[in-house]
Scaffold this motif. Structure first.
Motif, mmCIF file in Angstrom:
data_model
loop_
_atom_site.group_PDB
_atom_site.id
_atom_site.type_symbol
_atom_site.label_atom_id
_atom_site.label_comp_id
_atom_site.label_asym_id
_atom_site.label_seq_id
_atom_site.Cartn_x
_atom_site.Cartn_y
_atom_site.Cartn_z
ATOM 1 N N LEU A 102 0.129 -4.026 4.120
ATOM 2 C CA LEU A 102 0.035 -3.018 4.812
ATOM 3 C C LEU A 102 1.376 -2.613 5.818
ATOM 4 C CD1 LEU A 102 -1.553 -0.289 5.224
ATOM 5 C CD2 LEU A 102 -2.804 -1.511 7.153
ATOM 6 N N ARG A 103 2.156 -1.856 5.304
ATOM 7 C CA ARG A 103 3.344 -1.466 6.453
ATOM 8 C C ARG A 103 2.704 -0.756 7.909
ATOM 9 N NH1 ARG A 103 7.872 1.662 3.921
ATOM 10 N NH2 ARG A 103 8.993 0.820 5.871
ATOM 11 N N TYR A 149 10.439 -7.167 3.884
ATOM 12 C CA TYR A 149 10.049 -6.869 5.059
ATOM 13 C C TYR A 149 9.728 -7.893 6.118
ATOM 14 C CZ TYR A 149 8.081 -2.910 2.028
ATOM 15 O OH TYR A 149 8.180 -2.019 1.372
ATOM 16 N N HIS A 150 10.164 -7.423 7.226
ATOM 17 C CA HIS A 150 10.052 -8.345 8.478
ATOM 18 C C HIS A 150 8.662 -8.564 8.748
ATOM 19 C CE1 HIS A 150 10.181 -10.074 12.267
ATOM 20 N NE2 HIS A 150 11.505 -10.779 12.116
ATOM 21 N N PRO A 151 8.036 -9.925 9.113
ATOM 22 C CA PRO A 151 6.569 -9.877 9.523
ATOM 23 C C PRO A 151 6.238 -9.054 10.684
ATOM 24 C CG PRO A 151 7.740 -12.196 9.094
ATOM 25 C CD PRO A 151 8.678 -11.059 9.109
ATOM 26 N N GLN A 152 6.979 -8.410 11.456
ATOM 27 C CA GLN A 152 6.613 -7.489 12.489
ATOM 28 C C GLN A 152 6.349 -6.120 11.839
ATOM 29 O OE1 GLN A 152 9.472 -8.009 15.717
ATOM 30 N NE2 GLN A 152 8.223 -9.741 16.473
ATOM 31 N N GLU A 153 7.012 -5.703 10.598
ATOM 32 C CA GLU A 153 6.746 -4.490 9.917
ATOM 33 C C GLU A 153 5.774 -4.219 9.028
ATOM 34 O OE1 GLU A 153 10.732 -2.641 8.475
ATOM 35 O OE2 GLU A 153 10.954 -4.842 8.359
ATOM 36 N N ALA A 154 4.886 -5.459 8.633
ATOM 37 C CA ALA A 154 4.022 -5.450 7.612
ATOM 38 C C ALA A 154 2.896 -6.599 7.983
ATOM 39 C CB ALA A 154 4.302 -5.506 6.187
ATOM 40 N N SER A 155 1.660 -6.400 7.738
ATOM 41 C CA SER A 155 0.535 -7.367 7.497
ATOM 42 C C SER A 155 -0.062 -7.585 6.393
ATOM 43 C CB SER A 155 -0.721 -6.669 8.554
ATOM 44 O OG SER A 155 -0.416 -6.431 9.881
ATOM 45 N N ALA A 156 -0.293 -8.842 6.012
ATOM 46 C CA ALA A 156 -0.681 -9.320 4.855
ATOM 47 C C ALA A 156 -2.311 -9.426 5.053
ATOM 48 C CB ALA A 156 -0.550 -10.712 4.755
ATOM 49 N N LEU A 157 -3.159 -8.646 3.812
ATOM 50 C CA LEU A 157 -4.442 -8.526 4.024
ATOM 51 C C LEU A 157 -4.923 -9.105 2.550
ATOM 52 C CD1 LEU A 157 -4.589 -4.556 4.283
ATOM 53 C CD2 LEU A 157 -4.701 -6.246 6.293
ATOM 54 N N VAL A 158 -5.970 -9.963 2.965
ATOM 55 C CA VAL A 158 -6.718 -10.815 1.738
ATOM 56 C C VAL A 158 -8.247 -10.234 1.711
ATOM 57 C CG1 VAL A 158 -7.394 -12.686 0.824
ATOM 58 C CG2 VAL A 158 -5.155 -12.534 1.702
ATOM 59 N N VAL A 164 0.633 -1.262 0.079
ATOM 60 C CA VAL A 164 0.049 -0.110 0.023
ATOM 61 C C VAL A 164 0.902 1.296 -0.042
ATOM 62 C CG1 VAL A 164 -1.939 1.417 1.233
ATOM 63 C CG2 VAL A 164 -1.880 -1.393 1.143
ATOM 64 N N GLY A 165 0.736 2.010 -0.920
ATOM 65 C CA GLY A 165 1.263 3.359 -1.115
ATOM 66 C C GLY A 165 2.752 3.064 -1.906
ATOM 67 N N GLU A 166 3.164 2.028 -2.177
ATOM 68 C CA GLU A 166 4.511 1.803 -2.619
ATOM 69 C C GLU A 166 4.594 1.080 -3.932
ATOM 70 O OE1 GLU A 166 7.374 0.359 0.162
ATOM 71 O OE2 GLU A 166 6.415 1.551 1.709
ATOM 72 N N GLY A 167 3.755 0.274 -4.425
ATOM 73 C CA GLY A 167 3.526 -0.144 -5.700
ATOM 74 C C GLY A 167 3.146 -1.597 -5.619
ATOM 75 N N THR A 168 3.234 -2.302 -6.739
ATOM 76 C CA THR A 168 2.839 -3.680 -6.841
ATOM 77 C C THR A 168 3.873 -4.510 -7.560
ATOM 78 O OG1 THR A 168 0.716 -3.106 -7.278
ATOM 79 C CG2 THR A 168 1.136 -5.188 -7.943
ATOM 80 N N ASP A 169 4.352 -5.812 -7.106
ATOM 81 C CA ASP A 169 5.149 -6.843 -7.568
ATOM 82 C C ASP A 169 4.602 -8.222 -7.642
ATOM 83 O OD1 ASP A 169 7.741 -5.333 -8.274
ATOM 84 O OD2 ASP A 169 7.687 -5.010 -6.044
ATOM 85 N N GLU A 170 5.196 -9.070 -8.496
ATOM 86 C CA GLU A 170 4.748 -10.445 -8.403
ATOM 87 C C GLU A 170 5.765 -11.355 -7.838
ATOM 88 O OE1 GLU A 170 2.793 -12.640 -11.430
ATOM 89 O OE2 GLU A 170 1.705 -10.611 -12.148
ATOM 90 N N TYR A 171 5.422 -12.235 -7.322
ATOM 91 C CA TYR A 171 6.325 -13.285 -6.556
ATOM 92 C C TYR A 171 5.932 -14.632 -6.900
ATOM 93 C CZ TYR A 171 7.788 -8.909 -3.956
ATOM 94 O OH TYR A 171 8.167 -7.810 -3.611
ATOM 95 N N ASP A 172 6.851 -15.546 -6.936
ATOM 96 C CA ASP A 172 6.567 -16.877 -7.209
ATOM 97 C C ASP A 172 7.310 -17.684 -5.944
ATOM 98 O OD1 ASP A 172 5.943 -19.160 -8.539
ATOM 99 O OD2 ASP A 172 7.777 -19.512 -9.486
ATOM 100 N N LEU A 173 6.131 -18.184 -5.186
ATOM 101 C CA LEU A 173 6.382 -18.752 -4.071
ATOM 102 C C LEU A 173 6.240 -20.398 -4.186
ATOM 103 C CD1 LEU A 173 4.280 -16.321 -1.806
ATOM 104 C CD2 LEU A 173 6.700 -16.291 -2.184
ATOM 105 N N PRO A 174 6.799 -21.102 -3.292
ATOM 106 C CA PRO A 174 6.524 -22.615 -3.000
ATOM 107 C C PRO A 174 5.117 -22.680 -2.573
ATOM 108 C CG PRO A 174 8.626 -21.864 -1.874
ATOM 109 C CD PRO A 174 7.766 -20.846 -2.429
ATOM 110 N N ASP A 175 4.583 -23.797 -2.887
ATOM 111 C CA ASP A 175 3.211 -24.065 -2.552
ATOM 112 C C ASP A 175 2.915 -23.997 -1.097
ATOM 113 O OD1 ASP A 175 2.386 -24.254 -5.188
ATOM 114 O OD2 ASP A 175 2.698 -26.345 -5.194
ATOM 115 N N ASP A 176 3.881 -24.476 -0.234
ATOM 116 C CA ASP A 176 3.660 -24.189 1.359
ATOM 117 C C ASP A 176 4.299 -23.208 1.730
ATOM 118 O OD1 ASP A 176 6.523 -24.619 0.834
ATOM 119 O OD2 ASP A 176 6.693 -26.340 2.129
#
Length: 72
Positions: free
Chosen positions: A60-61, A32-41, A8-20
């Protein structure tokens, strides 16, 4: 799994992640560190230990700052 991530406020990227991969893994992959940002779905926060199950995620940072010292 291919995931589109909007920081949010910084841009969009794509990532290829393992299924797990978890949302915490995704946050780290985005730089980012997980304590620095929250994932929103669909506008709602998801736990970091949950396996990524969405093709589009917003990060969201979390902003900390300010001082409790009023300078007096």
């Amino acid at each position: 799994m291919n995931v589109t991530v909007e920081v949010v406020g910084e841009g969009t990227d794509e990532y290829d992640l393992p299924d797990d991969a978890t949302y915490a893994d995704l946050i780290r992959e985005a730089g980012y560190h997980p304590q620095e940002a929250s994932a929103l779905v669909d506008g709602s926060p998801v736990p970091g230990d949950r396996v990524v199950d969405a093709g589009s995620v917003k990060l969201l940072r979390l902003i900390k700052g300010g001082s409790t010292d009023d300078g007096a």
